[in-house]
Scaffold this active site. Structure first.
Site, PDB file in Angstrom:
ATOM      1  N   LYS A  17       0.828  -1.211   0.000  1.00 31.98           N
ATOM      2  CA  LYS A  17       0.000   0.000   0.000  1.00 31.98           C
ATOM      3  C   LYS A  17       0.863   1.262   0.000  1.00 31.98           C
ATOM      4  O   LYS A  17       0.486   2.281  -0.564  1.00 31.98           O
ATOM      5  CB  LYS A  17      -0.909  -0.022   1.222  1.00 31.98           C
ATOM      6  CG  LYS A  17      -1.977   1.069   1.241  1.00 31.98           C
ATOM      7  CD  LYS A  17      -2.943   0.818   2.382  1.00 31.98           C
ATOM      8  CE  LYS A  17      -3.956   1.928   2.545  1.00 31.98           C
ATOM      9  NZ  LYS A  17      -4.872   1.638   3.668  1.00 31.98           N
ATOM     10  N   GLU A  43     -11.257   6.069   4.789  1.00 30.72           N
ATOM     11  CA  GLU A  43     -11.294   5.187   5.956  1.00 30.72           C
ATOM     12  C   GLU A  43     -12.015   5.809   7.164  1.00 30.72           C
ATOM     13  O   GLU A  43     -12.854   5.146   7.782  1.00 30.72           O
ATOM     14  CB  GLU A  43      -9.869   4.751   6.325  1.00 30.72           C
ATOM     15  CG  GLU A  43      -9.304   3.760   5.309  1.00 30.72           C
ATOM     16  CD  GLU A  43      -7.796   3.641   5.333  1.00 30.72           C
ATOM     17  OE1 GLU A  43      -7.160   4.235   6.222  1.00 30.72           O
ATOM     18  OE2 GLU A  43      -7.240   2.961   4.444  1.00 30.72           O
ATOM     19  N   ASP A  78      -7.221   7.081  14.424  1.00 35.96           N
ATOM     20  CA  ASP A  78      -6.874   5.773  13.855  1.00 35.96           C
ATOM     21  C   ASP A  78      -5.410   5.456  14.143  1.00 35.96           C
ATOM     22  O   ASP A  78      -4.513   5.988  13.489  1.00 35.96           O
ATOM     23  CB  ASP A  78      -7.153   5.809  12.344  1.00 35.96           C
ATOM     24  CG  ASP A  78      -6.865   4.465  11.670  1.00 35.96           C
ATOM     25  OD1 ASP A  78      -6.257   3.572  12.316  1.00 35.96           O
ATOM     26  OD2 ASP A  78      -7.245   4.316  10.498  1.00 35.96           O
TER      27      ASP A  78
END
Lengths: 107, 615
Positions: free
Chosen positions: B85, B183, B205
């Site tokens: 990623k 997200e 997060d």
């Protein structure tokens, strides 16, 4: 005239209704489409219609409209697992023919 | 065919069930989830696991994805691709910094980064497609049919190139991407915040290796990303390392072999997890006989500085969004490391608000994506959740002196169009070079160059006479187009900025950090450059005037002005802003009278031969 659920099906319906947070019960019915004529309907119910019949099983309500009941009277709803897949299955004594996958049927 | 319960009136016709899934394509782990009978759930594979390590291994004749691939990460590092990623949508030159940090071989594939494997060169899109295909396979086996559409989540700061690469990977995996979802927005959806109280939502997060803080605003059922921030090199792994170095001190071992390090890391993770639910934990150090104990307070002392760092980032991102903690109505926790009690406690204290933690923080993003996928595929009638984005870094133009003029400031919600007027610098200038840049720094050299183009055919006019309107437009997909138009003639030129010019999160973070670090220095440089540009303009204008109208001056005046110009030209080369300013002012004062005389003369010339009544 009546329809019913297996314990496995009842447990799932109860849990799905709880999770959804609202709903009177489960609508079981048929509609007239599909490759073999008729298809099953399985929906949450928020409001009752005039021609609805309600079957109580334990703490749960199975709701069927009058027209559908003719075709699915005596049906037992089951919840089954097939590999990773899982879902509801209709065991309908009125069925004469099904399409290959059992999703639609004729009586 | 097994049936699922539909919403009232939403039963599908036979053979037309719309199967949809949400995919959390993560750096370390990926998950797939779906909504069945009204309930969002992550889906397990044949091995009974829902977390799929985002690892792909290429052997000579096979491609292995997930746990089995990860098992070979140490023995076959060259062919086992982890954390792909981080490479999505990147140019080869952008990944040079990663070259020594990844265990596999990065190569240049026509300017884009790719990896040399046992099956030849594979690019990040192909590798991600393997992960997506594996997840999609689990989903269709579970749902009993091919997926009609998927929603894939991406970090809110993902730029256009990274988003496009994610879409390409899905296409390659044979998936129909209905939408890419940020997200943090997915996490908010999982908690059903879309139907809740309107206002500002903070999504905290903290994963294994990255920390993201996002500020969303919910208004009339629409989520808008107001700002994003964080640290791409801070996560639970750092907690583990902090605990390891403490254990090392306890054991008196100054250096650890690779293998010992692995044992210590495993132990550190165990200690951390134990202390999530217990106040004290007992354990034995590798190779030691005696049992030791650590309390929660002990490890909290070790990780407190790291948690503080995340809180500082929260403060910064609120400042970016022009908000205070009082504005935040809900705080959502995402990522496994938010299970750590100290994290929850510090986040709660900072926001003055108990964070939402009831949904498994490892799954919450995938669950939100599944809910969105279910809406988009048409299984739910009464929803129209729209999601908006922001641009991560300011977009602007280069102006005289190598300075940046910001046209669209960072964190502006897209789509957006902003225009600003510019003018010519020299008499008779017929062309203008436009240089589009991205970044927060004052000097163009410190920003990222996006594109250059020229506006030609400007009618000759005195300096400053032309009105050139430059419009920056960023569409909903984040694509930038810049148009320049000269007003009187209508001549125009434009350019589309190619997505491959996108930026990575590391670069965004670095650029933001440096803009703060160099703020004072940058501003001083900017002031200097501005004075230098002004000096240049004055020199040009006065020299021009001397050329044409020297007859209006006597010898001494010519000498004085010439001397002033020489002095100005000289100080302009230096870096003393005040001196340049003084020299400009001196020149201006000295030429005031000259300017007045030129004005009189031009009026006389204009009036010559005309009757006073005509004026």
């Amino acid at each position: 005239m009546a329809i019913s659920m297996t314990t496995a099906a009842a447990d799932r319906v109860r849990s799905f209704l709880q999770n959804r947070g609202k709903g009177l019960g489960l609508r079981v019915g048929i509609k007239t489409t599909g490759c073999s004529g008729l298809a099953y309907v399985l929906e949450f119910v928020d409001t009752l219609n005039d021609d609805d019949e309600v079957f109580e099983q334990d703490d749960l309500k199975l709701i069927v409209d009058g027209k559908s009941l003719v075709y699915i009277d005596g049906t037992q709803l089951d919840f089954v697992k097939e590999g990773l897949n899982e879902g509801f299955q209709f065991n309908n004594p009125n069925v004469n023919g099904e399409c290959g996958c059992g999703e639609s049927f004729t009586v | 065919m097994l049936l699922q319960i539909a919403e009232p009136g939403q039963s599908a016709a036979p053979h037309q069930h719309k199967l949809a899934a949400g995919i959390d394509l993560g750096t370390t782990n990926s998950l797939v989830a779906t909504v069945r009978s009204g309930e969002a759930k992550t889906l397990v594979n044949q091995q009974g696991r829902d977390m799929l390590p985002s690892v792909v291994r290429y052997t000579a004749d096979n491609v292995i994805v997930g746990d089995d691939a990860m098992a070979a990460a140490a023995t076959d590092a060259d062919n086992t691709i982890v954390s792909v990623k981080r490479l999505m949508g990147k140019g080869y030159s952008e990944t040079l910094a990663l070259k020594d940090k990844v265990p596999y071989q990065l190569v240049d594939q026509q300017g884009l980064v790719a990896i040399d494997t046992a099956q030849g060169v594979k690019n990040p899109v192909e590798i991600s497609a393997e992960i997506l295909a594996t997840l999609a396979n689990t989903a269709s086996e579970t749902l009993g049919g091919e997926l009609n559409g998927v929603v894939i989540t991406v970090p809110a700061y993902f730029d256009d190139a990274q988003r496009q690469a994610t879409k390409d990977a899905a296409k390659l995996a044979g998936l129909n991407v209905m939408r890419l979802l940020n997200e943090p927005t997915a996490a908010a959806l999982a908690y059903g915040l879309d139907s809740g109280q309107e206002g500002v939502i903070a999504v905290y997060d903290l994963g294994g290796g990255t920390f993201d803080i996002s500020i969303l605003r919910l208004r009339r059922g629409v989520f808008e990303v107001l700002a994003t921030g964080g640290d791409s090199a801070l996560g639970g792994d750092d907690f583990d390392h902090a605990i390891v170095s403490h254990l090392q001190q306890l054991s008196g071992q100054s250096s650890l072999s690779h293998q010992a390090m692995r044992h210590y890391l495993t132990l550190a993770r165990h200690v951390k997890e134990q202390l999530t639910d217990n106040e004290v934990t007992h354990f034995t150090l590798p190779g030691a006989a005696d049992s030791m104990q650590l309390s929660r307070a002990d490890i909290e002392q070790l990780i407190a500085p790291l948690v503080k760092k995340t809180i500082r980032a929260c403060r910064q991102v609120l400042r970016d969004a022009d908000l205070t903690v009082e504005d935040v109505v809900k705080v959502v926790m995402v990522g496994g490391s938010t299970r750590v009690p100290l994290v929850r406690q510090d986040v709660a204290r900072f926001f003055g608000n108990e964070p939402l933690t009831s949904i498994d923080p490892d799954k919450v993003v995938a669950l939100g994506a599944a809910i969105q996928a279910n809406v988009l595929v048409g299984n739910k009638a009464d929803s129209d959740t729209l999601l908006l984005d922001v641009i991560p870094l300011s977009l602007g133009l280069e102006t005289m002196g190598g300075l940046t003029e910001k046209i669209i400031p960072r964190n502006t919600v897209i789509p957006v169009a902003r225009a600003q007027e510019f003018t010519t610098f020299k008499d008779g200038q017929t062309a203008m070079a436009l240089h589009v840049v991205q970044g927060e720094r004052e000097l163009v050299d410190d920003c990222r160059s996006l594109a250059r183009f020229e506006l030609r055919g400007i009618p000759p006019m005195p300096a400053g006479g032309a009105h050139i309107r430059v419009t920056f437009q960023v569409d909903a997909d984040g694509l930038l187009s810049v148009t320049a138009q000269e007003k009187s003639s209508g001549v125009q030129a434009n350019i589309q900025v190619k997505p491959s010019y996108g930026l990575s999160d590391e670069q965004v973070t670095t650029m933001l950090k440096s803009s703060m670090q160099f703020a004072r220095q940058d501003m001083q440089l900017r002031l200097l450059r501005e004075q230098q540009v002004e000096a240049e303009r004055v020199l040009e204008a006065v020299s021009q005037a001397l050329n044409t109208d020297v007859s209006l001056l006597d010898e001494k005046e010519v000498a004085d002005i010439t001397q002033a110009l020489a002095r100005l030209a000289q100080v302009k080369q230096g870096d003393d802003t005040a001196a340049i300013k003084a020299a400009i002012e001196h020149t201006n004062t000295l030429t005031d009278d000259f300017a007045a005389r030129r004005m009189d003369q031009s009026i006389r010339t204009a009036l010559k031969g005309h009757n006073v009544d005509e004026v």
